[in-house]
Design a protein around this motif. Structure first.
Motif, mmCIF file in Angstrom:
data_model
loop_
_atom_site.group_PDB
_atom_site.id
_atom_site.type_symbol
_atom_site.label_atom_id
_atom_site.label_comp_id
_atom_site.label_asym_id
_atom_site.label_seq_id
_atom_site.Cartn_x
_atom_site.Cartn_y
_atom_site.Cartn_z
ATOM 1 N N LEU A 297 1.106 -1.388 -0.158
ATOM 2 C CA LEU A 297 0.008 0.318 -0.252
ATOM 3 C C LEU A 297 0.890 0.914 -0.023
ATOM 4 O O LEU A 297 0.327 2.400 -0.175
ATOM 5 C CB LEU A 297 -0.697 -0.098 0.702
ATOM 6 C CG LEU A 297 -2.197 0.928 0.882
ATOM 7 C CD1 LEU A 297 -3.123 1.092 0.418
ATOM 8 C CD2 LEU A 297 -2.811 1.227 2.485
ATOM 9 N N ASP A 298 2.257 1.231 -0.174
ATOM 10 C CA ASP A 298 3.147 2.527 0.795
ATOM 11 C C ASP A 298 3.648 2.738 -0.880
ATOM 12 O O ASP A 298 4.054 2.109 -1.879
ATOM 13 C CB ASP A 298 4.074 2.182 1.287
ATOM 14 C CG ASP A 298 4.897 0.694 1.379
ATOM 15 O OD1 ASP A 298 4.571 -0.254 1.069
ATOM 16 O OD2 ASP A 298 6.359 1.154 1.858
ATOM 17 N N SER A 299 4.419 4.304 -0.910
ATOM 18 C CA SER A 299 5.067 4.781 -1.956
ATOM 19 C C SER A 299 6.130 4.693 -1.302
ATOM 20 O O SER A 299 6.129 4.369 -0.057
ATOM 21 C CB SER A 299 3.517 6.251 -2.581
ATOM 22 O OG SER A 299 4.017 7.054 -1.507
ATOM 23 N N VAL A 300 6.842 5.469 -2.228
ATOM 24 C CA VAL A 300 8.406 5.745 -1.387
ATOM 25 C C VAL A 300 7.717 7.068 -1.515
ATOM 26 O O VAL A 300 6.535 8.401 -1.731
ATOM 27 C CB VAL A 300 9.697 6.093 -2.843
ATOM 28 C CG1 VAL A 300 9.313 4.480 -3.496
ATOM 29 C CG2 VAL A 300 8.615 6.514 -4.275
ATOM 30 N N THR A 301 8.224 7.552 -1.111
ATOM 31 C CA THR A 301 8.968 9.529 0.099
ATOM 32 C C THR A 301 8.582 10.145 -1.230
ATOM 33 O O THR A 301 8.178 11.286 -1.063
ATOM 34 C CB THR A 301 9.724 9.396 1.274
ATOM 35 O OG1 THR A 301 10.806 9.269 0.273
ATOM 36 C CG2 THR A 301 9.582 8.594 2.415
ATOM 37 N N GLY A 310 0.390 2.265 -5.714
ATOM 38 C CA GLY A 310 -1.817 1.828 -5.365
ATOM 39 C C GLY A 310 -2.022 1.118 -6.649
ATOM 40 O O GLY A 310 -3.380 0.681 -6.389
ATOM 41 N N SER A 311 -1.568 0.334 -8.255
ATOM 42 C CA SER A 311 -2.128 -0.085 -8.622
ATOM 43 C C SER A 311 -2.439 -1.191 -8.376
ATOM 44 O O SER A 311 -3.714 -2.079 -8.719
ATOM 45 C CB SER A 311 -1.926 0.069 -9.704
ATOM 46 O OG SER A 311 -0.464 -0.714 -10.017
ATOM 47 N N GLY A 312 -1.725 -1.875 -8.080
ATOM 48 C CA GLY A 312 -1.925 -2.672 -7.067
ATOM 49 C C GLY A 312 -3.030 -3.280 -5.826
ATOM 50 O O GLY A 312 -3.738 -3.774 -6.214
ATOM 51 N N SER A 313 -2.158 -2.502 -5.441
ATOM 52 C CA SER A 313 -3.522 -1.954 -4.033
ATOM 53 C C SER A 313 -5.145 -2.210 -4.362
ATOM 54 O O SER A 313 -6.261 -2.830 -3.544
ATOM 55 C CB SER A 313 -3.222 -0.673 -3.687
ATOM 56 O OG SER A 313 -2.521 -1.563 -2.161
ATOM 57 N N ALA A 314 -5.363 -1.026 -5.473
ATOM 58 C CA ALA A 314 -6.338 -0.777 -6.220
ATOM 59 C C ALA A 314 -7.237 -2.374 -6.426
ATOM 60 O O ALA A 314 -8.504 -1.844 -6.360
ATOM 61 C CB ALA A 314 -6.641 0.656 -6.942
ATOM 62 N N THR A 315 -6.134 -3.019 -7.234
ATOM 63 C CA THR A 315 -6.887 -3.580 -8.247
ATOM 64 C C THR A 315 -6.881 -5.271 -7.094
ATOM 65 O O THR A 315 -8.351 -5.398 -7.017
ATOM 66 C CB THR A 315 -6.040 -4.403 -8.473
ATOM 67 O OG1 THR A 315 -5.541 -3.438 -9.966
ATOM 68 C CG2 THR A 315 -5.982 -5.295 -9.673
ATOM 69 N N PHE A 338 -2.648 -5.842 3.038
ATOM 70 C CA PHE A 338 -2.357 -4.332 2.126
ATOM 71 C C PHE A 338 -1.196 -3.472 2.699
ATOM 72 O O PHE A 338 -1.159 -3.687 3.858
ATOM 73 C CB PHE A 338 -3.182 -3.475 2.191
ATOM 74 C CG PHE A 338 -4.551 -3.578 1.186
ATOM 75 C CD1 PHE A 338 -4.410 -2.643 -0.200
ATOM 76 C CD2 PHE A 338 -5.570 -4.471 1.844
ATOM 77 C CE1 PHE A 338 -5.969 -3.912 -0.935
ATOM 78 C CE2 PHE A 338 -6.619 -4.901 1.048
ATOM 79 C CZ PHE A 338 -6.802 -4.461 0.146
ATOM 80 N N TRP A 339 0.121 -4.842 2.150
ATOM 81 C CA TRP A 339 1.066 -4.584 3.087
ATOM 82 C C TRP A 339 2.412 -2.467 3.275
ATOM 83 O O TRP A 339 1.700 -2.396 2.675
ATOM 84 C CB TRP A 339 2.768 -4.903 2.285
ATOM 85 C CG TRP A 339 2.108 -6.203 2.377
ATOM 86 C CD1 TRP A 339 1.961 -7.079 0.741
ATOM 87 C CD2 TRP A 339 1.810 -7.427 3.586
ATOM 88 N NE1 TRP A 339 1.602 -8.688 1.286
ATOM 89 C CE2 TRP A 339 1.577 -8.597 2.144
ATOM 90 C CE3 TRP A 339 1.656 -7.932 4.554
ATOM 91 C CZ2 TRP A 339 0.747 -9.749 2.594
ATOM 92 C CZ3 TRP A 339 0.972 -9.239 5.391
ATOM 93 C CH2 TRP A 339 1.085 -10.016 3.788
ATOM 94 N N GLY A 340 3.027 -2.819 4.640
ATOM 95 C CA GLY A 340 3.433 -1.530 4.928
ATOM 96 C C GLY A 340 4.732 -1.823 4.641
ATOM 97 O O GLY A 340 5.147 -3.014 4.495
ATOM 98 N N ALA A 341 5.573 -0.722 4.739
ATOM 99 C CA ALA A 341 7.108 -0.151 4.723
ATOM 100 C C ALA A 341 7.191 -0.823 3.575
ATOM 101 O O ALA A 341 8.683 -1.777 3.307
ATOM 102 C CB ALA A 341 7.612 -0.289 6.140
#
Length: 528
Positions: A297-301, A310-315, A338-341
């Protein structure tokens, strides 16, 4: 895609890849999948389901996926253009996902954990002081320390120049690979990639007395561009990367006479930041046979991470909602994760797997992983579970998962390319403990070949995702065809693997179901 945990990388070998056509030999037990085929009667004793995945695939729409992606973009817009773990943008993303899953009727838990947070506050600078010259294109390694060092460049004693045809360098992997640094004047170590984790090279340079470290790429095709990477944890010296061309030229110049450079890095590290995984269990299915469907679920800073990931999480969020709405029954308990970090080194999925008891781990049937499925210049990459194309197989059952995807694409008249199980996404911790896994990937910073452009369209010679790990990875950085084709395949796999009977390696497949490898990129910042 992840910045790749150093600990996991030591457990998974990196392998060469070559592209092959979609027409791989199907694993027999999955070869019965026919997407467009009519439902067939159950075979006695085999537990075949007659229902097709078509109903779920039709319910999972690009419009539905994009609604979630728009929500992620709005969250980033309100939170300094990032959704990175350890930031308010991630917390808001997690709250959004949690609310959607609860409304869909899932049992949702939030698994919090501590992790080292890293942020680059300003771009690295690497300039030539004497002899005078232009600034180098460089990049701060993740978890580099901050600093401003001006000193003589000293190459490692065993850089391999010119490079061998295949990777062979072990420069800097032993303390003796560096000459002792000056005790009176700052010096900068220059070391080639290869043979061990970047953290090992940096630590050995520090032990030898150096004040900053430059790591340059090794030199083979695919290992020659500007090097970026992670040290895997906080480090107190500046560490930056160079391309092979710049690094090798600098090594040659330094061997011929004194060369002085200035290295400047500005970073922030919080070793005790907190983030979380969002875990959602279906109400039905066998609780002793759990299919974990995951995406980070996370992005880079640096940006909002709308494609990555976002695409994998939204799917998978859209799939979870539609599975619930359609009241689809599965043999396995579905667990959407939905994994963090992940971008800090697969830390969320590693934490999850490491904290499973032996009994809980034994109940994990398989893991499906979806990390980047909307790349603008996409390819339909499938993880090479049986190792037939890349030389490294996943645990037993991974080949069957691969065949679910490849057979599905073949039945749709769509090509697919294999990509290696190199541990660069959240399936890594699962296969490390023997859990079968598989998934899809649309490509990262890797470059599309002429052959791939002819097969998939798009532009040869350009990255699959030109905004990978950049600020421009926003809502405009998506390909709807990729979201549609890979989203349908993801829905099909969740349905199909979720309904298999028996052990995965010998499971009976539902009837009426499915009607020279290129890596696609490094899946994140490498650790070695």
């Amino acid at each position: 895609m992840s910045r790749d945990g150093a600990g996991f990388r030591r457990r998974i070998a990196t392998v060469a890849r070559r592209r092959v056509s979609l027409r791989k030999l199907a694993i027999p037990v999955i070869a019965t999948l026919l997407v467009a085929g009519a439902a067939q009667p159950a075979a006695a004793g085999h537990g075949h389901h007659s229902e097709s995945s078509k109903r779920l695939r039709e319910a999972v729409t690009v419009s539905g996926v994009r609604d979630h992606l728009k929500a992620f973009q709005k969250i980033a817009d309100r939170n300094d253009d990032t959704r990175a773990s350890g930031t308010p943008g991630f917390e808001a993303s997690a709250a959004y996902v949690k609310k959607k899953l609860q409304r869909a009727g899932y049992k949702v838990t939030e698994q919090k954990f501590v992790f080292p947070f890293f942020d680059e506050l300003a771009p690295a600078q690497l300039t030539r002081v004497s002899p005078a010259g232009p600034a180098y294109e460089t990049h701060t390694f993740d978890f580099s320390g901050s600093g401003d060092v001006t000193g003589q460049v000293v190459p490692a004693l065993n850089n391999v120049l010119p490079p061998t045809p295949e990777p062979s360098s072990t420069a800097g992997c032993a303390a003796a690979d560096f000459a002792p640094a000056s005790a009176t004047a700052p010096q900068i170590a220059l070391v080639q990639r290869g043979g061990c984790d970047f953290a090992v090279k940096a630590a050995n340079a520090k032990t030898a007395g150096y004040d900053a470290v430059i790591i340059f790429n090794e030199g083979q095709p695919g290992r020659d561009t500007l090097l970026t990477g992670t040290l895997g944890g906080p480090f107190d010296l500046p560490v930056v990367g160079l391309s092979f061309a710049d690094g090798s030229a600098l090594a040659t110049a330094a061997a011929a006479g004194a060369v002085t450079l200035r290295v400047v890095t500005s970073t922030f590290t919080d070793p005790n930041a907190t983030t979380s995984n969002i875990i959602a269990d279906s109400r039905g299915g066998d609780p002793n046979r759990v299919l974990v469907v995951g995406a980070h679920l996370d992005s880079v800073t640096a940006g909002p991470g709308i494609n990555d990931n976002g695409s994998g999480s939204a799917t998978i969020l859209e799939i979870a909602e539609q599975v619930s709405r359609l009241k689809i029954k599965t043999s396995q308990r579905l667990r959407f994760a939905f994994w963090g970090a992940e971008e800090a080194g697969l830390l969320g999925s590693e934490h999850y797997v490491a904290n499973l008891s032996a009994a809980e781990q034994s109940k994990i049937y398989a893991n499906l992983n979806f990390d980047m499925v909307g790349s603008p210049n996409y390819v339909r990459f499938v993880y090479d579970g049986d190792g037939s194309d890349t030389g490294t197989a996943g645990p037993d059952g991974s080949g069957e998962i691969e065949a679910v995807f490849t057979d599905y694409f073949a039945a749709q008249g769509l090509a697919s390319d294999p990509t290696a199980f190199d541990g660069r996404s959240d399936y890594g911790p699962f296969i490390a403990v023997g859990i079968p896994a598989g998934g899809l990937f649309s490509g990262a910073e890797g470059v599309k070949t002429e052959e791939q452009a002819a097969e998939y369209g798009g532009t040869a010679g350009e990255p699959y995702d030109p905004c990978y790990h950049e600020a421009c990875d926003d809502i405009s950085n998506l390909n709807n065809r990729s979201l549609s084709e890979l989203g349908d395949a993801a829905a099909h796999a969740v349905y199909t693997v979720g309904r298999l009977k028996g052990d995965l390696a010998g499971a009976a497949a539902p009837a009426g179901g499915a009607g020279g490898a290129s890596s696609g990129g490094s899946h994140g910042h490498p650790a070695s």
